[in-house]
Write a protein that holds these residues in place. Structure first.
Motif, PDB file in Angstrom:
ATOM      1  N   ASN A 178      -3.221  -4.840  15.880  1.00  0.00           N
ATOM      2  CA  ASN A 178      -2.374  -6.006  16.094  1.00  0.00           C
ATOM      3  C   ASN A 178      -3.238  -7.269  16.114  1.00  0.00           C
ATOM      4  OD1 ASN A 178      -3.563  -6.123  18.630  1.00  0.00           O
ATOM      5  ND2 ASN A 178      -1.790  -5.296  19.702  1.00  0.00           N
ATOM      6  N   GLN A 179      -2.590  -8.405  16.030  1.00  0.00           N
ATOM      7  CA  GLN A 179      -3.323  -9.659  15.939  1.00  0.00           C
ATOM      8  C   GLN A 179      -3.631 -10.264  17.303  1.00  0.00           C
ATOM      9  OE1 GLN A 179      -0.269 -11.163  13.085  1.00  0.00           O
ATOM     10  NE2 GLN A 179      -2.034 -11.879  11.919  1.00  0.00           N
ATOM     11  N   GLU A 180      -3.097  -9.686  18.357  1.00  0.00           N
ATOM     12  CA  GLU A 180      -3.270 -10.291  19.663  1.00  0.00           C
ATOM     13  C   GLU A 180      -4.682 -10.092  20.210  1.00  0.00           C
ATOM     14  OE1 GLU A 180      -0.233  -8.784  22.150  1.00  0.00           O
ATOM     15  OE2 GLU A 180       1.406  -9.668  21.004  1.00  0.00           O
ATOM     16  N   LEU A 202       2.541  -6.584   8.856  1.00  0.00           N
ATOM     17  CA  LEU A 202       2.672  -5.331   8.121  1.00  0.00           C
ATOM     18  C   LEU A 202       3.462  -4.313   8.938  1.00  0.00           C
ATOM     19  CD1 LEU A 202      -0.986  -4.932   6.814  1.00  0.00           C
ATOM     20  CD2 LEU A 202       0.978  -5.808   5.558  1.00  0.00           C
ATOM     21  N   GLY A 203       4.208  -3.481   8.257  1.00  0.00           N
ATOM     22  CA  GLY A 203       4.933  -2.393   8.890  1.00  0.00           C
ATOM     23  C   GLY A 203       4.893  -1.160   8.009  1.00  0.00           C
ATOM     24  N   LEU A 204       5.451  -0.063   8.506  1.00  0.00           N
ATOM     25  CA  LEU A 204       5.459   1.212   7.786  1.00  0.00           C
ATOM     26  C   LEU A 204       6.892   1.570   7.419  1.00  0.00           C
ATOM     27  CD1 LEU A 204       3.125   3.282   7.145  1.00  0.00           C
ATOM     28  CD2 LEU A 204       4.061   4.668   9.005  1.00  0.00           C
ATOM     29  N   MET A 205       7.100   2.012   6.160  1.00  0.00           N
ATOM     30  CA  MET A 205       8.405   2.537   5.761  1.00  0.00           C
ATOM     31  C   MET A 205       8.190   3.846   5.020  1.00  0.00           C
ATOM     32  SD  MET A 205       9.761   0.335   2.453  1.00  0.00           S
ATOM     33  CE  MET A 205      10.006  -1.168   3.376  1.00  0.00           C
ATOM     34  N   PHE A 213      -1.465  -6.330  11.944  1.00  0.00           N
ATOM     35  CA  PHE A 213      -2.398  -7.070  11.105  1.00  0.00           C
ATOM     36  C   PHE A 213      -2.972  -6.172  10.011  1.00  0.00           C
ATOM     37  CE2 PHE A 213      -6.845  -8.436  10.366  1.00  0.00           C
ATOM     38  CZ  PHE A 213      -6.587  -9.676   9.799  1.00  0.00           C
ATOM     39  N   SER A 214      -3.142  -4.882  10.309  1.00  0.00           N
ATOM     40  CA  SER A 214      -3.618  -3.930   9.306  1.00  0.00           C
ATOM     41  C   SER A 214      -3.039  -2.553   9.597  1.00  0.00           C
ATOM     42  CB  SER A 214      -5.153  -3.863   9.283  1.00  0.00           C
ATOM     43  OG  SER A 214      -5.654  -3.260  10.453  1.00  0.00           O
ATOM     44  N   SER A 269       0.846  -1.194   0.000  1.00  0.00           N
ATOM     45  CA  SER A 269       0.000   0.000   0.000  1.00  0.00           C
ATOM     46  C   SER A 269       0.879   1.239   0.000  1.00  0.00           C
ATOM     47  CB  SER A 269      -0.922   0.013   1.227  1.00  0.00           C
ATOM     48  OG  SER A 269      -1.792   1.113   1.198  1.00  0.00           O
ATOM     49  N   LEU A 270       0.290   2.353  -0.451  1.00  0.00           N
ATOM     50  CA  LEU A 270       1.063   3.579  -0.600  1.00  0.00           C
ATOM     51  C   LEU A 270       0.151   4.777  -0.431  1.00  0.00           C
ATOM     52  CD1 LEU A 270       3.584   5.215  -1.674  1.00  0.00           C
ATOM     53  CD2 LEU A 270       2.621   4.870  -3.942  1.00  0.00           C
TER      54      LEU A 270
END
Length: 311
Positions: A49-51, A19-22, A35-36, A5-6
């Motif tokens: 998060n998935q927890e 997923l992470g942010l760069m 997770f999203s 995504s962008l």
């Protein structure tokens, strides 16, 4: 690593686990723990998060501004978003307003309309509606079942099962007579008298077109609309005239470069804001940042905004 995504400020990447942010230089701003990741505007993102499935607010530098306490965070308008969380009974929700720093700036109530650029937000406590504007609460004397997002002083409101439009003081501008409505975008709004077919009205409540549609999607502040009928779609311009005379089996919104992706018969096309076809291929991806991605046979390539092949 895969880019998934962008937006204008950052990339969302996937590393096989999360997923992470760069940033746009490829430097990782956050670990891939989520997770999203959803852009909310104003360089803010909701992350989950998935927890526990809860949501937090993150800035463009990958820093979490809130704990994972929320069920949902809306897009920001006028530096304000609506947030929700579960009540103590773990079934019902309560809502509040959050600023871009992640701070809660209102009381927790049982309903809040989506914030708008008008800086007018309606809040409900039990049966009483309150207007929140410029950081102040102002009571509404009239009773409504639901109130939607304001646009230039107009907001959809529901009473006795029917929708109309009210002004900033809660007075009816367009009387309640519709089964379903959308907020105004620019000069027009989409309404449904019977709950199944949609039409356009102006700010006087007059129907603009006699033609009825199965659905209406307005975007870019009402500058363009996608309407559907019998599972076919077409575009309307700002004057609600046909962008071209074609109906499509799939139609996507125009991006900031003014290019949309459509499908007709067995081929996909890029079209411009004038409804002109600029490229045809077997398969296309959404046009982003001046680049279109196309597939012919088993091979992929890139084109520019003029439909010229780059790769």
């Amino acid at each position: 690593v895969k880019i998934v995504s962008l937006d204008d400020s950052a990339l969302v990447y996937y590393d096989g686990k999360g997923l992470g942010l760069m940033n746009l230089f490829g430097e990782r701003l956050s670990p891939a723990n989520y997770f999203s990741i959803i852009p909310l505007g104003f360089n803010r993102y909701s992350v989950q998060n998935q927890e526990n499935g809860r949501t937090a607010l993150m800035n463009q530098n990958g820093k979490l501004l809130t704990p994972f306490d929320y069920k949902d965070i809306s897009s920001f308008a006028a530096n304000t978003a609506r947030v929700s969380k579960f009540t103590n009974n773990a079934v019902d929700f309560e809502y509040a307003l959050m600023n871009t720093d992640g701070l809660i700036i209102s009381d927790w109530l049982d309903s809040i309309a989506i914030p708008s650029d008008d800086s007018i937000i309606m809040m409900r406590n039990k049966e009483d509606w309150i207007r929140f504007k410029d950081g102040k609460y102002e009571p509404f004397l009239l009773k409504f079942e639901e109130i939607g997002r304001y646009d230039e002083g107009f907001a959809p409101a529901k009473t006795e099962g029917l929708w109309g439009y009210i002004d900033e003081e809660g007075q009816w501008i367009i009387s309640p007579k519709y089964k379903k409505v959308n907020s105004f975008q620019g000069r027009y709004a989409a309404v449904s008298v019977d709950g199944n077919h949609w039409q356009f009205i102006d700010r006087k409540g007059d129907f603009v077109l006699e033609e009825k549609f199965d659905s209406i999607l307005q975007y870019q502040e009402g500058s363009y609309s996608i309407v559907s009928k019998n599972q076919k779609w077409k575009y309307l311009n700002p004057l609600l005239k046909n962008l071209n005379n074609d109906w499509f089996s799939a139609a996507h919104v125009f991006n900031k470069e003014g290019i949309a992706r459509v499908k007709k018969d067995s081929s996909e096309y890029y079209i411009n804001l004038f409804g002109e076809y600029i490229f045809k291929s077997d398969e296309l991806l959404d046009f982003k940042n001046g680049i279109g991605v196309f597939k012919k046979g088993n091979l992929w390539g890139l084109i520019d905004e003029n439909g010229e092949e780059i790769v």
